[in-house]
Design a protein around this motif. Sequence first.
Motif, PDB file in Angstrom:
ATOM      1  N   GLU A  54     -40.257 -31.049  61.305  1.00  0.00           N
ATOM      2  CA  GLU A  54     -41.412 -30.687  61.676  1.00  0.00           C
ATOM      3  C   GLU A  54     -42.522 -30.730  60.374  1.00  0.00           C
ATOM      4  OE1 GLU A  54     -41.153 -26.429  62.154  1.00  0.00           O
ATOM      5  OE2 GLU A  54     -39.536 -26.778  63.993  1.00  0.00           O
ATOM      6  N   HIS A  74     -39.759 -19.767  54.814  1.00  0.00           N
ATOM      7  CA  HIS A  74     -39.617 -19.586  56.280  1.00  0.00           C
ATOM      8  C   HIS A  74     -41.032 -19.737  57.048  1.00  0.00           C
ATOM      9  CE1 HIS A  74     -35.146 -19.533  56.517  1.00  0.00           C
ATOM     10  NE2 HIS A  74     -35.196 -18.415  55.781  1.00  0.00           N
ATOM     11  N   LYS A  75     -41.971 -18.686  56.497  1.00  0.00           N
ATOM     12  CA  LYS A  75     -43.216 -18.529  57.228  1.00  0.00           C
ATOM     13  C   LYS A  75     -44.022 -19.689  56.909  1.00  0.00           C
ATOM     14  CE  LYS A  75     -45.882 -15.903  59.184  1.00  0.00           C
ATOM     15  NZ  LYS A  75     -45.699 -15.381  60.755  1.00  0.00           N
ATOM     16  N   ALA A 112     -36.352 -28.444  59.724  1.00  0.00           N
ATOM     17  CA  ALA A 112     -37.414 -28.662  58.892  1.00  0.00           C
ATOM     18  C   ALA A 112     -38.129 -29.683  58.286  1.00  0.00           C
ATOM     19  CB  ALA A 112     -36.906 -27.608  57.630  1.00  0.00           C
ATOM     20  N   LEU A 172     -43.060 -22.874  56.741  1.00  0.00           N
ATOM     21  CA  LEU A 172     -42.636 -23.540  57.752  1.00  0.00           C
ATOM     22  C   LEU A 172     -43.148 -23.727  59.116  1.00  0.00           C
ATOM     23  CD1 LEU A 172     -40.909 -26.296  58.216  1.00  0.00           C
ATOM     24  CD2 LEU A 172     -38.788 -24.819  58.712  1.00  0.00           C
ATOM     25  N   GLN A 173     -43.084 -22.125  59.385  1.00  0.00           N
ATOM     26  CA  GLN A 173     -43.715 -22.054  60.893  1.00  0.00           C
ATOM     27  C   GLN A 173     -45.149 -22.098  60.929  1.00  0.00           C
ATOM     28  OE1 GLN A 173     -42.867 -17.536  61.110  1.00  0.00           O
ATOM     29  NE2 GLN A 173     -40.720 -18.077  61.729  1.00  0.00           N
ATOM     30  N   GLU A 174     -45.752 -22.180  59.916  1.00  0.00           N
ATOM     31  CA  GLU A 174     -47.131 -22.452  59.789  1.00  0.00           C
ATOM     32  C   GLU A 174     -47.525 -23.796  59.309  1.00  0.00           C
ATOM     33  OE1 GLU A 174     -49.074 -19.036  57.999  1.00  0.00           O
ATOM     34  OE2 GLU A 174     -48.291 -17.539  59.378  1.00  0.00           O
ATOM     35  N   ASN A 196     -47.408 -18.627  53.245  1.00  0.00           N
ATOM     36  CA  ASN A 196     -47.982 -18.785  54.516  1.00  0.00           C
ATOM     37  C   ASN A 196     -49.269 -19.670  54.574  1.00  0.00           C
ATOM     38  OD1 ASN A 196     -49.925 -16.818  53.791  1.00  0.00           O
ATOM     39  ND2 ASN A 196     -48.447 -15.195  54.420  1.00  0.00           N
TER      40      ASN A 196
END
Length: 338
Positions: A216, A161-162, A213, A164-166, A128
């Motif tokens: 982003e 995943h995390k 992905a 990519l979210q951040e 993250n």
Amino acid sequence: MSNLTAIHPRQALFGSEPRPAPLPVCDHYAGVEARMRKSLALQTEMAQETGRAVFDVTLDLEDGAPVGGEHEQAELVTELLNSPDNAWGRVGARVHAPSHRRFEDDVDTLIRKAGDRLAYLMVPKVANATEAQRAVEAIKASRLKHGVGHIVPVHVLIETHKALQEVGEIASLPGVESLSFGLMDFVSDHRGAVPASAMSATGQFEHPLVVRAKLEISAACHAAGITPSHCVVTEFKDKRALGTAAGRAARELGYTRMWSIHPDQIRVILDAFAPVTAEVDDAIEILQDAQAAHWAPISHRGTLHDRASYRHYWYVLERAWLTGQPLPIEIEEAFFPS
């Protein structure tokens, strides 16, 4: 006033604010000693054709080290970094993930023994933004501890995943120069919900979750002013598939850099990321006319251009230079002095 002695495009279009040097469009990975040495030799061979390194070499501690031989791999990489084979200043290294027990030793060994010769450090598998920031701080702390004045830029591999979210927060971290997409781990982390075909040269441009992905990551990099680096194509013997993938990465998804995992991929990536001759010719004409007009608006072939389009054409010309395309000697001397 000669248009070739007027204000340089970088000064006219970007002002006095320091602008990071653009990265080579190809990042070539090697982890086995023989391949690392061959990669450095190829970098020099191709640099001698253009007078500059047209691709980076990343020496791999993560996938290159045998289990139990991680420290020895780090020592080998420092030897290569300090050797005459690192002749162009464009060699970096990939360390183990921040969560790995060898991360601190990797960083300390490389910076203590070869910090001044490192072009960058690639940090994989960040969980993250917090872990990415800790990795950046650890690299900086090691540099200060060992009195290395050379700032070592950090490249981050986005494959969770995390992360990519951040991704926007990670891209904005001071010290981060580039983000790469880790296709294989990202697909695997979907626990079978994304088919293996999404890891192929064509499938990675078709599955919506993978394309999302990639977009982003690219968008976050451009917003932060850093370099988005596209993932690998594992079908390394299929040059046509690689060329198609690299072209789509550059022209559809906004990537300005791409990984290579085999020497035969390097020239294909360079060709795919290079602007076509007509684009380069237009860029030269427009920038020369704009420079002669002291960067005021101009009309070129019936189309109005101003500083917004000038910046676009400067990037086109810069990409041509980065990929080793031949440019008129007066353009080389005026816009890209050695």
